[in-house]
Write a protein that holds these residues in place. Structure first.
Motif, short mmCIF file in Angstrom:
data_model
loop_
_atom_site.label_atom_id
_atom_site.label_comp_id
_atom_site.label_asym_id
_atom_site.label_seq_id
_atom_site.Cartn_x
_atom_site.Cartn_y
_atom_site.Cartn_z
N ILE A 95 0.85 -1.19 0.00
CA ILE A 95 0.00 0.00 0.00
C ILE A 95 0.89 1.24 0.00
N ARG A 96 0.66 2.13 -0.97
CA ARG A 96 1.43 3.37 -1.08
C ARG A 96 0.51 4.58 -0.98
N ASP A 97 1.06 5.67 -0.46
CA ASP A 97 0.37 6.95 -0.57
C ASP A 97 0.35 7.32 -2.05
N ARG A 98 -0.84 7.56 -2.57
CA ARG A 98 -0.93 7.76 -4.03
C ARG A 98 -0.21 9.02 -4.50
N LYS A 99 -0.27 10.09 -3.73
CA LYS A 99 0.34 11.35 -4.17
C LYS A 99 1.86 11.33 -4.08
N SER A 100 2.38 10.85 -2.96
CA SER A 100 3.83 10.88 -2.75
C SER A 100 4.53 9.62 -3.25
N GLY A 101 3.77 8.52 -3.36
CA GLY A 101 4.38 7.25 -3.73
C GLY A 101 5.08 6.55 -2.57
N GLU A 102 4.99 7.12 -1.38
CA GLU A 102 5.67 6.53 -0.22
C GLU A 102 5.01 5.22 0.19
N PRO A 103 5.80 4.15 0.37
CA PRO A 103 5.23 2.89 0.85
C PRO A 103 4.79 3.01 2.31
#
Length: 201
Positions: free
Chosen positions: A147-155
């Motif tokens: 699961i990633r933050d969609r905006k930042s791409g951070e896992p």
């Protein structure tokens, strides 16, 4: 008395069926989910290699969607507006080993298993008479989810669930395995750990 016996037998049969519907998986999770953040909307993300086989990927997504909802997420109406993106994976490995293999013994054991999937006796000149007995293969089934933050791409959350059995079939188990992977979301936990979920058809 015979009615009581029949009732007891029926209950035992039902209990046995229920037990057969349970799936035990080994789960490992790694969480960087912010404590104050609540599950919101999600969208599945397909890698270029996964886009080449949309039917297979859709099977994974259908199985994981129920687990995502149990974890508190709802599907986004538009992937661009989703709060998080979710990557999925699944694989089946064959474990072609003799049950007598043990790391205690050098190079695979006193009784080694070979690529032919046959047990071959021997070792240190001792004739145990096992001959070429055949041992069935064991299949390790594994699913993975990121699961990633969609905006930042951070896992934010990574989870894996695996189990093994005598069949390479995995489709009927996918839902229970993804549910096991997300059972403790958003917490992590002891890795690995056993998680039991129910197989739904």
């Amino acid at each position: 008395m015979w009615k009581t016996s029949i009732t007891a037998a029926a209950l035992a049969a039902l209990t046995g069926c229920a037990a057969m519907n349970n799936l035990s998986s080994e789960v490992s999770t790694f969480s960087q989910w912010p404590a104050e953040r609540k599950p919101a909307t999600y969208a599945f993300e397909r890698l270029p290699s996964q886009q080449a086989n949309p039917e297979q990927q859709r099977t994974l997504e259908d199985a994981a969607s129920r687990a995502m909802e149990f974890a508190g997420f709802t599907p986004a109406t538009d992937s661009r507006s989703a709060d998080v993106s979710v990557q999925l994976g699944a694989r089946v490995n064959i474990q072609d080993r003799s049950p007598y293999d043990d790391p205690f013994w050098w190079r695979g054991g006193l009784y080694r298993s070979y690529g032919s999937r046959q047990f071959r006796g021997g070792g240190f000149g001792l004739g145990f008479g096992f001959g070429n007995a055949y041992y069935p293969s064991t299949y390790e089934r594994e699913v993975a989810l990121l699961i990633r933050d969609r905006k930042s791409g951070e896992p934010l959350y990574e989870a894996r669930a695996s189990n093994d059995g005598g069949s390479p079939s995995i489709n009927s188990l996918l839902g229970a395995m993804y549910e096991a992977a997300l059972k403790d979301f958003p917490a992590s936990g002891t890795n690995p750990r056993r998680v039991t979920t129910q197989i739904t058809h």
